[in-house]
Design a protein around this motif. Sequence first.
Motif, short mmCIF file in Angstrom:
data_model
loop_
_atom_site.label_atom_id
_atom_site.label_comp_id
_atom_site.label_asym_id
_atom_site.label_seq_id
_atom_site.Cartn_x
_atom_site.Cartn_y
_atom_site.Cartn_z
N HIS A 78 0.82 -1.21 0.00
CA HIS A 78 0.00 0.00 0.00
C HIS A 78 0.86 1.27 0.00
O HIS A 78 1.97 1.26 0.51
CB HIS A 78 -0.90 0.03 1.24
CG HIS A 78 -1.98 -0.98 1.21
ND1 HIS A 78 -1.76 -2.31 1.49
CD2 HIS A 78 -3.30 -0.85 0.92
CE1 HIS A 78 -2.90 -2.97 1.38
NE2 HIS A 78 -3.85 -2.11 1.03
N ASN A 79 0.30 2.33 -0.57
CA ASN A 79 0.89 3.66 -0.48
C ASN A 79 0.48 4.28 0.85
O ASN A 79 -0.60 3.97 1.37
CB ASN A 79 0.41 4.56 -1.61
CG ASN A 79 0.86 4.06 -2.96
OD1 ASN A 79 1.97 3.60 -3.12
ND2 ASN A 79 -0.02 4.15 -3.94
N LEU A 80 1.31 5.15 1.36
CA LEU A 80 1.01 5.86 2.60
C LEU A 80 0.58 7.29 2.28
O LEU A 80 1.28 8.01 1.57
CB LEU A 80 2.26 5.90 3.50
CG LEU A 80 2.18 6.80 4.74
CD1 LEU A 80 1.08 6.32 5.69
CD2 LEU A 80 3.53 6.85 5.44
N HIS A 81 -0.57 7.68 2.81
CA HIS A 81 -1.07 9.06 2.69
C HIS A 81 -1.10 9.66 4.09
O HIS A 81 -1.69 9.08 5.01
CB HIS A 81 -2.48 9.07 2.09
CG HIS A 81 -2.51 8.54 0.70
ND1 HIS A 81 -2.46 9.34 -0.40
CD2 HIS A 81 -2.54 7.26 0.23
CE1 HIS A 81 -2.48 8.60 -1.49
NE2 HIS A 81 -2.53 7.33 -1.13
N VAL A 82 -0.44 10.80 4.25
CA VAL A 82 -0.38 11.48 5.54
C VAL A 82 -1.16 12.78 5.41
O VAL A 82 -0.88 13.59 4.53
CB VAL A 82 1.08 11.77 5.95
CG1 VAL A 82 1.13 12.39 7.34
CG2 VAL A 82 1.93 10.50 5.89
N ASP A 83 -2.15 12.96 6.29
CA ASP A 83 -2.98 14.16 6.26
C ASP A 83 -3.11 14.70 7.68
O ASP A 83 -2.68 14.06 8.64
CB ASP A 83 -4.36 13.83 5.69
CG ASP A 83 -5.06 15.04 5.11
OD1 ASP A 83 -4.52 16.17 5.20
OD2 ASP A 83 -6.16 14.88 4.56
N TYR A 84 -3.71 15.85 7.81
CA TYR A 84 -3.93 16.48 9.12
C TYR A 84 -5.42 16.48 9.41
O TYR A 84 -6.23 16.88 8.57
CB TYR A 84 -3.39 17.91 9.11
CG TYR A 84 -3.71 18.68 10.36
CD1 TYR A 84 -3.08 18.39 11.56
CD2 TYR A 84 -4.66 19.70 10.35
CE1 TYR A 84 -3.37 19.09 12.72
CE2 TYR A 84 -4.95 20.41 11.50
CZ TYR A 84 -4.31 20.10 12.67
OH TYR A 84 -4.60 20.80 13.82
N ASN A 85 -5.80 16.03 10.60
CA ASN A 85 -7.19 16.01 11.03
C ASN A 85 -7.42 17.21 11.94
O ASN A 85 -6.86 17.27 13.04
CB ASN A 85 -7.50 14.70 11.76
CG ASN A 85 -8.94 14.57 12.16
OD1 ASN A 85 -9.57 15.54 12.60
ND2 ASN A 85 -9.47 13.37 12.02
N GLU A 86 -8.23 18.16 11.49
CA GLU A 86 -8.47 19.38 12.27
C GLU A 86 -9.19 19.11 13.58
O GLU A 86 -8.95 19.80 14.57
CB GLU A 86 -9.26 20.38 11.44
CG GLU A 86 -8.45 20.99 10.31
CD GLU A 86 -9.21 22.04 9.53
OE1 GLU A 86 -10.23 22.56 10.05
OE2 GLU A 86 -8.79 22.35 8.41
N LYS A 87 -10.06 18.10 13.62
CA LYS A 87 -10.81 17.80 14.85
C LYS A 87 -9.91 17.27 15.95
O LYS A 87 -10.03 17.66 17.10
CB LYS A 87 -11.93 16.81 14.55
CG LYS A 87 -13.04 17.40 13.72
CD LYS A 87 -14.14 16.41 13.48
CE LYS A 87 -15.21 17.03 12.57
NZ LYS A 87 -16.27 16.07 12.27
N THR A 88 -9.01 16.36 15.58
CA THR A 88 -8.11 15.78 16.60
C THR A 88 -6.80 16.56 16.73
O THR A 88 -6.03 16.31 17.65
CB THR A 88 -7.76 14.32 16.24
OG1 THR A 88 -7.06 14.29 14.99
CG2 THR A 88 -9.02 13.45 16.17
N GLU A 89 -6.56 17.45 15.77
CA GLU A 89 -5.33 18.24 15.73
C GLU A 89 -4.09 17.36 15.68
O GLU A 89 -3.06 17.65 16.30
CB GLU A 89 -5.26 19.23 16.90
CG GLU A 89 -6.39 20.24 16.88
CD GLU A 89 -6.32 21.26 18.01
OE1 GLU A 89 -5.53 21.06 18.96
OE2 GLU A 89 -7.04 22.25 17.92
#
Length: 100
Positions: A78-89
């Motif tokens: 699998h490819n890794l996608h890293v994002d930011y979750n504003e709710k959990t910060e």
Amino acid sequence: MEIVISTSALKWFQDEVELKKGDMVKFFPKVYGNSPVQEGFSLGFTVDNYPIDIIVKVEAEGLLFYIEERDLWFFNGHNLHVDYNEKTEEVEYSYTKATK
């Protein structure tokens, strides 16, 4: 396999982890938790400017994000996608099946 870092995740790393140009972030499996690709393991990261055997990497704004060869098994194709979750910060990870 590839690593994809969103703009918001990149900003989080710069602001919260206080990364500066030239720093390196290693993603690695941790022996507890769960992930969609490996039961009993979760993904962590560390600032590590002394890589041993980079197999996958992406550079963004002078920062290098990478995975070492010994940790490739965790991603199970699998490819890794890293994002930011504003709710959990916090950053969050998602995985997509690699086509190569």
